[in-house]
Design a protein around this motif. Structure first.
Motif, PDB file in Angstrom:
ATOM      1  N   PHE A  37     -47.989  -9.066 -55.219  1.00 44.59           N
ATOM      2  CA  PHE A  37     -48.958  -8.580 -56.195  1.00 44.59           C
ATOM      3  C   PHE A  37     -48.201  -7.909 -57.323  1.00 44.59           C
ATOM      4  O   PHE A  37     -47.018  -7.570 -57.172  1.00 44.59           O
ATOM      5  N   ARG A  38     -48.867  -7.702 -58.438  1.00 47.63           N
ATOM      6  CA  ARG A  38     -48.208  -7.026 -59.551  1.00 47.63           C
ATOM      7  C   ARG A  38     -49.193  -6.154 -60.303  1.00 47.63           C
ATOM      8  O   ARG A  38     -50.398  -6.439 -60.329  1.00 47.63           O
ATOM      9  N   GLN A  39     -48.647  -5.120 -60.910  1.00 47.29           N
ATOM     10  CA  GLN A  39     -49.481  -4.164 -61.644  1.00 47.29           C
ATOM     11  C   GLN A  39     -48.805  -3.783 -62.943  1.00 47.29           C
ATOM     12  O   GLN A  39     -47.679  -3.254 -62.928  1.00 47.29           O
ATOM     13  N   SER A  40     -49.502  -4.051 -64.031  1.00 47.07           N
ATOM     14  CA  SER A  40     -49.015  -3.671 -65.358  1.00 47.07           C
ATOM     15  C   SER A  40     -49.555  -2.290 -65.697  1.00 47.07           C
ATOM     16  O   SER A  40     -50.585  -1.878 -65.162  1.00 47.07           O
ATOM     17  N   PRO A  41     -48.888  -1.574 -66.607  1.00 45.11           N
ATOM     18  CA  PRO A  41     -49.346  -0.222 -66.964  1.00 45.11           C
ATOM     19  C   PRO A  41     -50.797  -0.213 -67.424  1.00 45.11           C
ATOM     20  O   PRO A  41     -51.197  -1.008 -68.276  1.00 45.11           O
ATOM     21  N   GLY A  42     -51.587   0.666 -66.828  1.00 45.73           N
ATOM     22  CA  GLY A  42     -52.969   0.814 -67.227  1.00 45.73           C
ATOM     23  C   GLY A  42     -53.908  -0.255 -66.705  1.00 45.73           C
ATOM     24  O   GLY A  42     -55.087  -0.283 -67.072  1.00 45.73           O
ATOM     25  N   LYS A  43     -53.376  -1.128 -65.853  1.00 46.56           N
ATOM     26  CA  LYS A  43     -54.204  -2.220 -65.339  1.00 46.56           C
ATOM     27  C   LYS A  43     -54.263  -2.182 -63.815  1.00 46.56           C
ATOM     28  O   LYS A  43     -53.458  -1.524 -63.160  1.00 46.56           O
ATOM     29  N   VAL A  93     -44.928  -3.875 -62.269  1.00 45.33           N
ATOM     30  CA  VAL A  93     -44.336  -3.496 -60.987  1.00 45.33           C
ATOM     31  C   VAL A  93     -44.828  -4.516 -59.963  1.00 45.33           C
ATOM     32  O   VAL A  93     -46.036  -4.759 -59.870  1.00 45.33           O
ATOM     33  N   TYR A  94     -43.874  -5.095 -59.256  1.00 46.47           N
ATOM     34  CA  TYR A  94     -44.196  -6.125 -58.278  1.00 46.47           C
ATOM     35  C   TYR A  94     -44.133  -5.540 -56.869  1.00 46.47           C
ATOM     36  O   TYR A  94     -43.162  -4.858 -56.514  1.00 46.47           O
ATOM     37  N   TYR A  95     -45.163  -5.824 -56.092  1.00 49.12           N
ATOM     38  CA  TYR A  95     -45.279  -5.320 -54.735  1.00 49.12           C
ATOM     39  C   TYR A  95     -45.350  -6.485 -53.755  1.00 49.12           C
ATOM     40  O   TYR A  95     -46.065  -7.461 -54.006  1.00 49.12           O
TER      41      TYR A  95
END
Length: 127
Positions: A37-43, A93-95
């Protein structure tokens, strides 16, 4: 308790490639379907790819299909995410995550189904 540790992130240019690794310990790796999974700033955190515990089934988000490849080596307790033709919008950020399942070919894009998560690793793609 399964521990997951991601590695391989960093800063690259658009069009470059990176391979993320996620090493698992503390459990029977072959009992788990795995996901990235991945998370971009503010998302919100978003699904990228998943692989069944047999590696016979994979699922990809449309945004990465054709560019990313998920794979696993059960002998090394490791899941990989090969990322090619990276774009600035891949910055996140990749998880990695692990899901204990009885289904040999089961994998899912639903983050709520995963039991364990890594701490995440930054991937930055410069334009």
């Amino acid at each position: 308790q399964v521990q997951l540790v991601e590695s391989g992130g960093g800063l690259v240019q658009a069009g470059d490639s990176l391979r993320l690794s996620c090493a698992a310990s503390g459990g029977t790796f072959s009992s788990y379907a795995m996901g990235w999974f991945r998370q971009s700033p503010g998302k919100e955190r978003k699904f990228a790819a998943a692989i069944s515990k047999s590696a016979g089934n994979t699922v990809y988000a449309d945004s990465v299909k054709g560019r990313f490849t998920i794979s696993r080596d059960n002998a090394k307790n490791t899941v990989y995410l090969q990322m090619n033709n990276l774009k600035p919008e891949d910055t996140a950020v990749y998880y990695c995550a692990a899901l204990k399942t009885a289904g040999l070919e089961y994998c899912t894009l639903d983050a709520n189904e995963y039991d364990y998560w890594g701490q995440g690793i930054q991937v930055t793609v410069a334009s």
